[in-house]
Scaffold this motif. Structure first.
Motif, PDB file in Angstrom:
ATOM      1  N   PRO A  48       5.841  51.227  81.163  1.00 52.41           N
ATOM      2  CA  PRO A  48       6.011  52.679  81.299  1.00 52.41           C
ATOM      3  C   PRO A  48       4.720  53.454  81.048  1.00 52.41           C
ATOM      4  CG  PRO A  48       7.790  51.742  79.993  1.00 52.41           C
ATOM      5  CD  PRO A  48       6.792  50.658  80.189  1.00 52.41           C
ATOM      6  N   TYR A  49       3.907  52.973  80.113  1.00 46.31           N
ATOM      7  CA  TYR A  49       2.739  53.731  79.697  1.00 46.31           C
ATOM      8  C   TYR A  49       1.566  53.569  80.663  1.00 46.31           C
ATOM      9  CZ  TYR A  49       5.887  54.402  76.026  1.00 46.31           C
ATOM     10  OH  TYR A  49       7.027  54.752  75.359  1.00 46.31           O
ATOM     11  N   ILE A  50       1.445  52.403  81.263  1.00 47.37           N
ATOM     12  CA  ILE A  50       0.382  52.239  82.246  1.00 47.37           C
ATOM     13  C   ILE A  50       0.735  52.993  83.528  1.00 47.37           C
ATOM     14  CG2 ILE A  50      -0.787  50.568  83.715  1.00 47.37           C
ATOM     15  CD1 ILE A  50      -1.260  48.909  81.298  1.00 47.37           C
ATOM     16  N   LYS A  51       2.010  53.047  83.859  1.00 47.08           N
ATOM     17  CA  LYS A  51       2.428  53.867  85.001  1.00 47.08           C
ATOM     18  C   LYS A  51       2.034  55.329  84.787  1.00 47.08           C
ATOM     19  CE  LYS A  51       6.309  51.505  87.244  1.00 47.08           C
ATOM     20  NZ  LYS A  51       6.023  50.158  86.752  1.00 47.08           N
ATOM     21  N   LYS A  52       2.352  55.829  83.610  1.00 44.33           N
ATOM     22  CA  LYS A  52       2.052  57.236  83.324  1.00 44.33           C
ATOM     23  C   LYS A  52       0.541  57.486  83.307  1.00 44.33           C
ATOM     24  CE  LYS A  52       3.252  61.060  80.271  1.00 44.33           C
ATOM     25  NZ  LYS A  52       4.065  61.491  79.117  1.00 44.33           N
ATOM     26  N   LEU A  53      -0.200  56.585  82.693  1.00 42.04           N
ATOM     27  CA  LEU A  53      -1.656  56.722  82.636  1.00 42.04           C
ATOM     28  C   LEU A  53      -2.246  56.699  84.047  1.00 42.04           C
ATOM     29  CD1 LEU A  53      -3.648  56.949  80.198  1.00 42.04           C
ATOM     30  CD2 LEU A  53      -4.153  54.521  80.553  1.00 42.04           C
ATOM     31  N   SER A  54      -1.708  55.830  84.904  1.00 40.84           N
ATOM     32  CA  SER A  54      -2.190  55.716  86.285  1.00 40.84           C
ATOM     33  C   SER A  54      -1.913  56.986  87.071  1.00 40.84           C
ATOM     34  CB  SER A  54      -1.524  54.523  86.977  1.00 40.84           C
ATOM     35  OG  SER A  54      -1.898  53.310  86.367  1.00 40.84           O
TER      36      SER A  54
END
Length: 298
Positions: A48-54
């Motif tokens: 979830p967090y890498i998606k948001k960061l991306s």
């Protein structure tokens, strides 16, 4: 390359994520190494967090997944391993909101974990994007569908799903090139003293300075703080796509991932997803914990 461990506050939360951004056309100032094990439920919880960061800051960085992990630990404790791994997976799913069904280790255990890692490197030989898509599909098949991802037929099915050249993938699976690429990842893991999975290392490709290494799972704001530190500026997050566009891009997504990306409660996420379900844009995937959705292509 050199790096340093990030000085982080004491944190108990376990939140994070992983996949490349929407644009990869220009040289970006930051490169993020994400050290993962395809069988690690905490690595899955990073999604979830890498998606948001991306989505918010992907214009500033590229992601390089490094396939590592403590494969040797899976060969120990033969007697109680299935039950122990089942308990770990179920507890992780309850804690993080990213479903991973521990029943796999009782019903359909992964027999040769290294084959799945080798397969990811074989997929990468068809391009970085192909490798990332393949890794995600391996995780979905493992954590959501309880499939033995060391089974060649399962891997061939996944290769088809992400539109790899299947014959090329079959040729590459046990090739010297795939084995060498996997060995390079393991060597990098050792050289960078990564002793915990997942670990993220931020490098600034423009400015000659140390990278920053973050071991374990942290709240989203920590990753943003480190990225801005590497950029030496404080950019505003980019606009988020409409929910349907987000679903179309990623294909299969969990409620936890949507909630993190859009800053919604799980209840609000469920409400929005049911609207898309009524429009027949998504279908719900039956999973043991939480909710996952699959986008229905026109």
């Amino acid at each position: 390359m050199s790096w340093q461990n990030a000085e982080l506050p004491s944190l108990n939360q376990t939140n994070t994520s992983a996949k490349s951004g929407f644009s990869d056309f220009v040289q970006k100032p930051v490169e993020i190494y994400v050290f993962v094990d395809p069988l690690c439920p905490e690595c899955w919880s990073l999604e979830p967090y890498i998606k948001k960061l991306s989505i918010e800051f992907g214009r500033f960085f590229t992601i390089r997944p490094i396939i590592s992990g403590h494969l040797n630990t899976l060969n120990k404790d033969k007697f109680d391993k299935p039950k122990r791994l089942k308990d770990i997976w179920d507890k992780t799913a309850k804690r993080t909101g990213m479903s991973c069904d521990g029943d796999l280790w009782i019903d359909n255990p992964v027999s040769s974990p290294w084959i799945a890692s080798l397969a990811i490197k074989a997929a990468e030989l068809q391009g970085k994007k192909a490798g990332k898509l393949f890794l995600r599909k391996v995780q979905e098949n493992l954590f959501l569908q309880k499939r033995n991802i060391s089974d060649e037929e399962v891997l061939f099915t996944i290769a088809n799903e992400v539109n790899l050249d299947l014959q090329e993938f079959k040729n590459d699976l046990y090739s010297a090139s795939a084995k060498k690429a996997f060995q390079c990842d393991l060597k990098l893991t050792q050289e960078m003293e990564v002793d915990y999975i997942p670990t993220i290392v931020f490098f600034n490709q423009v400015v000659e300075e140390q990278g920053i290494k973050i071991s374990g799972l942290y709240p989203y704001d920590i990753y943003v703080k480190v990225l801005k530190q590497m950029l030496q500026k404080d950019p505003s997050p980019g606009n988020k796509p409409e929910l349907e566009e987000f679903m179309a891009f990623y294909g299969v997504v969990g409620n936890k991932e949507i909630s993190v990306v859009y800053d919604w409660t799980l209840a609000q996420t469920d409400k929005e997803m049911k609207k898309l379900q009524l429009k027949q844009k998504v279908e719900k995937i039956p999973v043991k914990y939480g909710s996952f959705w699959k986008y229905i292509k026109d």
